[in-house]
Design a protein around this motif. Sequence first.
Motif, PDB file in Angstrom:
ATOM      1  N   VAL A 288      42.076  30.264  39.643  1.00  0.00           N
ATOM      2  CA  VAL A 288      41.802  30.445  38.215  1.00  0.00           C
ATOM      3  C   VAL A 288      43.078  30.866  37.483  1.00  0.00           C
ATOM      4  O   VAL A 288      43.389  30.347  36.401  1.00  0.00           O
ATOM      5  CB  VAL A 288      40.685  31.486  38.009  1.00  0.00           C
ATOM      6  N   ALA A 289      43.821  31.797  38.086  1.00  0.00           N
ATOM      7  CA  ALA A 289      45.063  32.261  37.452  1.00  0.00           C
ATOM      8  C   ALA A 289      46.081  31.127  37.350  1.00  0.00           C
ATOM      9  O   ALA A 289      46.739  30.962  36.310  1.00  0.00           O
ATOM     10  CB  ALA A 289      45.644  33.432  38.247  1.00  0.00           C
ATOM     11  N   ASN A 290      46.194  30.333  38.403  1.00  0.00           N
ATOM     12  CA  ASN A 290      47.132  29.201  38.366  1.00  0.00           C
ATOM     13  C   ASN A 290      46.697  28.148  37.351  1.00  0.00           C
ATOM     14  O   ASN A 290      47.528  27.547  36.666  1.00  0.00           O
ATOM     15  CB  ASN A 290      47.262  28.583  39.757  1.00  0.00           C
ATOM     16  N   ASP A 291      45.375  27.916  37.274  1.00  0.00           N
ATOM     17  CA  ASP A 291      44.878  26.959  36.276  1.00  0.00           C
ATOM     18  C   ASP A 291      45.185  27.450  34.862  1.00  0.00           C
ATOM     19  O   ASP A 291      45.597  26.664  33.992  1.00  0.00           O
ATOM     20  CB  ASP A 291      43.368  26.771  36.440  1.00  0.00           C
ATOM     21  N   ALA A 292      44.970  28.750  34.640  1.00  0.00           N
ATOM     22  CA  ALA A 292      45.238  29.316  33.313  1.00  0.00           C
ATOM     23  C   ALA A 292      46.716  29.193  32.964  1.00  0.00           C
ATOM     24  O   ALA A 292      47.081  28.855  31.828  1.00  0.00           O
ATOM     25  CB  ALA A 292      44.793  30.775  33.261  1.00  0.00           C
ATOM     26  N   LEU A 293      47.584  29.451  33.945  1.00  0.00           N
ATOM     27  CA  LEU A 293      49.022  29.327  33.708  1.00  0.00           C
ATOM     28  C   LEU A 293      49.395  27.877  33.406  1.00  0.00           C
ATOM     29  O   LEU A 293      50.203  27.603  32.507  1.00  0.00           O
ATOM     30  CB  LEU A 293      49.795  29.828  34.933  1.00  0.00           C
ATOM     31  N   GLY A 294      48.787  26.939  34.147  1.00  0.00           N
ATOM     32  CA  GLY A 294      49.054  25.528  33.883  1.00  0.00           C
ATOM     33  C   GLY A 294      48.610  25.108  32.492  1.00  0.00           C
ATOM     34  O   GLY A 294      49.284  24.321  31.826  1.00  0.00           O
TER      35      GLY A 294
ATOM     36  N   ARG B 268      51.304  35.207  35.209  1.00  0.00           N
ATOM     37  CA  ARG B 268      52.166  34.914  36.361  1.00  0.00           C
ATOM     38  C   ARG B 268      52.019  35.998  37.432  1.00  0.00           C
ATOM     39  O   ARG B 268      51.923  35.705  38.631  1.00  0.00           O
ATOM     40  CB  ARG B 268      53.624  34.827  35.914  1.00  0.00           C
ATOM     41  N   PHE B 269      52.031  37.243  36.976  1.00  0.00           N
ATOM     42  CA  PHE B 269      51.861  38.329  37.931  1.00  0.00           C
ATOM     43  C   PHE B 269      50.513  38.202  38.641  1.00  0.00           C
ATOM     44  O   PHE B 269      50.417  38.414  39.862  1.00  0.00           O
ATOM     45  CB  PHE B 269      51.950  39.687  37.223  1.00  0.00           C
ATOM     46  N   ALA B 270      49.469  37.845  37.895  1.00  0.00           N
ATOM     47  CA  ALA B 270      48.141  37.701  38.494  1.00  0.00           C
ATOM     48  C   ALA B 270      48.143  36.605  39.560  1.00  0.00           C
ATOM     49  O   ALA B 270      47.495  36.746  40.608  1.00  0.00           O
ATOM     50  CB  ALA B 270      47.107  37.398  37.418  1.00  0.00           C
ATOM     51  N   CYS B 271      48.865  35.508  39.302  1.00  0.00           N
ATOM     52  CA  CYS B 271      48.958  34.436  40.306  1.00  0.00           C
ATOM     53  C   CYS B 271      49.505  34.973  41.618  1.00  0.00           C
ATOM     54  O   CYS B 271      48.952  34.714  42.701  1.00  0.00           O
ATOM     55  CB  CYS B 271      49.852  33.308  39.791  1.00  0.00           C
ATOM     56  N   ASP B 272      50.604  35.723  41.532  1.00  0.00           N
ATOM     57  CA  ASP B 272      51.214  36.275  42.734  1.00  0.00           C
ATOM     58  C   ASP B 272      50.365  37.388  43.341  1.00  0.00           C
ATOM     59  O   ASP B 272      50.234  37.494  44.563  1.00  0.00           O
ATOM     60  CB  ASP B 272      52.613  36.812  42.408  1.00  0.00           C
ATOM     61  N   TYR B 273      49.790  38.199  42.478  1.00  0.00           N
ATOM     62  CA  TYR B 273      49.024  39.353  42.955  1.00  0.00           C
ATOM     63  C   TYR B 273      47.824  38.900  43.799  1.00  0.00           C
ATOM     64  O   TYR B 273      47.604  39.410  44.911  1.00  0.00           O
ATOM     65  CB  TYR B 273      48.558  40.183  41.765  1.00  0.00           C
ATOM     66  N   PHE B 274      47.059  37.946  43.294  1.00  0.00           N
ATOM     67  CA  PHE B 274      45.876  37.510  44.039  1.00  0.00           C
ATOM     68  C   PHE B 274      46.266  36.684  45.262  1.00  0.00           C
ATOM     69  O   PHE B 274      45.561  36.707  46.275  1.00  0.00           O
ATOM     70  CB  PHE B 274      44.933  36.729  43.124  1.00  0.00           C
ATOM     71  N   ALA B 275      47.403  35.981  45.189  1.00  0.00           N
ATOM     72  CA  ALA B 275      47.890  35.269  46.372  1.00  0.00           C
ATOM     73  C   ALA B 275      48.285  36.263  47.461  1.00  0.00           C
ATOM     74  O   ALA B 275      47.998  36.055  48.651  1.00  0.00           O
ATOM     75  CB  ALA B 275      49.076  34.386  46.002  1.00  0.00           C
TER      76      ALA B 275
ATOM     77  N   LYS C 256      46.046  46.397  36.020  1.00  0.00           N
ATOM     78  CA  LYS C 256      45.563  45.551  34.926  1.00  0.00           C
ATOM     79  C   LYS C 256      45.159  44.154  35.406  1.00  0.00           C
ATOM     80  O   LYS C 256      44.810  43.291  34.602  1.00  0.00           O
ATOM     81  CB  LYS C 256      46.659  45.400  33.861  1.00  0.00           C
ATOM     82  N   ALA C 257      45.206  43.929  36.718  1.00  0.00           N
ATOM     83  CA  ALA C 257      44.983  42.578  37.237  1.00  0.00           C
ATOM     84  C   ALA C 257      43.588  42.063  36.911  1.00  0.00           C
ATOM     85  O   ALA C 257      43.408  40.878  36.592  1.00  0.00           O
ATOM     86  CB  ALA C 257      45.217  42.553  38.749  1.00  0.00           C
TER      87      ALA C 257
END
Length: 663
Positions: free
Chosen positions: A60-66, A264-271, A100-101
């Motif tokens: 979801v985070a990656n989709d939102a970033l895209g 971006r942080f959320a993408c890395d954080y959940f990964a 805040k994630a």
Amino acid sequence: MAKLKMKYLEIIVPVDESKRIFDYLQHRSVIELKKHDETEGLYALNSGRTPAQLEKFCDVANDALGILNKYVPESKGLISSFFSEPEELTEKEFNERAEKADSVLALCYEICELERKAAESLTAAAKHNALRDGLEPWLNLDLPLNFRGTDSSSVFIGTLPSDFSEEALKTALAEKLEDGIPAVEVISHSKERSCIFAACHSSEKDNVFGALRELGFAYAAESESGIPAEKSREFEAATLSCKAEADESRNKIISLAERREDIRFACDYFAMRKEKYESLNLISSTQNVILIEGYVIENKVDNLVKNLEKNFNAAVTVSSTEDDEDAPTAFENKPFAAAVESITAMYSMPGKNDVDPNPVMSIFYYLLFGIMLSDAGYGLLMALGCGFAKFKLKPKGKMKKTVDMYFWCGLATIFWGALFGSWFGDLPNVIATRFLGREPLSVALWFEPVQDPMKLLLFSFLFGIIHLFAGVGISFYQMWKQGSKLGAVCDCIPVYMLIIGICPLAVGIMKPDAAIPPIVKTIGTYLLAAGAILIVLTAGRSSKNIIGKLGLGLYGLYNAASGWLGDILSYSRLLALGLCTGVIATVINTLGTIPENPTVRLILFIPVFIFGHIVNMAINLIGTYVHTNRLQYVEFFGKFYEGGGRSFTPLAANTKFFKFKED
């Protein structure tokens, strides 16, 4: 040689410290976890469905970033996109953002929902617009398309598959109806079809319909009530409304672009969390403690143990991995050799008894690459481009090693190109003869391969023999180090004697005019004979009877002769690729200087030179890279390298957009 040694760690900590120590190990990227066999009292942890849920959050985070990048692209240059560095975060900064994630994840869901709504609105707008377009031919009709008449009349509203004028239609119907024709009106017509209206008394319905059917009549597809012009306006309004809704959703997405860094942080954080929970399956525990086991690079063990015992209530045990066949492998080389580590890793990581081949391989890799590309102009472009990237853009990690590798390959190409006199092919000679009216010149510091290809072929074989001898030398070193001193002597020294001995004889055959002193030929003959005899006597030493030893010895001699002949001939590709680059470059220059008029010649030469050499350089770079790798993998590694190892893959924060600051 710089193959790093590994140690095996066992870490026992209380359950209540498990999260903290796991985060610590992941952020430091120092230990490769190994699953502990279940024993009485120790049970493997099970992370359940948590990794799958975290993977969904990550998606979801990656989709939102895209989506953000689609609507609000970042203004990034091509070069900076390759060399951009992740943001550095301290532990404190990471923890503050991590709190805040969840709210950022909610924002990601909102962005994805807005994108879904925008897509649905655009789909609806397209549908309404298509319906409006379908009504275009009927706008002059003041009846609904689905109107079929009254109690005493029948109405036919539809299409005919031909271009009919009103008179032509009446004539066609008159030919088919004996009792008169119905009232007819052509609403619109084109080459493909005619939109018509026809009305008659109810008693004539079947006759009129039959006549129309013979002409290809079909009722209008519109099933809803409403005058076409009115429906068209409704569809137009609906289209505009849907587009407005889509614009509203997209504008909301655009307004959230300032949250890009959080996403971006959320993408890395959940990964990271996903990888962490997947790794929990490798951990064993009791009700009170957890057991973490894994491999750590030897030179990092002391510092890790010290920090673990200082910051956690941990008991750490360190043991050797000398007898552990499953121990991973890692390299640590200086930049010159580190640049080709990826080439070795593509083939296979070193096995337990292998040395790190990169320090020796790197020297030959750059030299072989340079000989095969062999144009100083191309090498200069490579070195300048990679040098700019190294010192200006300062790449890190794998990108840095790749840039370093091509930088050194570029320098080697300049070296060989200068020796062979190739600067963008024969560009110096072309400038001198075709633009300055001078005599032909040569800038080769050694010789021009096109003028003496046999000389380059013999040199290629010589260079190949040196390359192969280096591999045999490493094999000698490995066997000697492992205690097989007799094997090292018997398997390596006779091969040196055999190949060195045959070289003068081979040169005499290939180049009869070569001035080889008789004493050299004599020494070569004795070395050849001695090497062959030693191989026959020693290659079958594993057999227990005389006949077996002799048979294996003769077979060993055959294998050595045929195998080395094939290996040495493989280096003829140095000649082939070196000539290919130079000859094509020369042809490009010739094509650019065909016109006799100096002005036309210059105007033509510039685009031909630029385009031709770009294509030639690109194609030959690919070929050179492939064949240089092949000479390492097949010929060089075949002399000593077993491989079969695996890379050290520690539990790590495999992030794209940020990294932890080093302590």
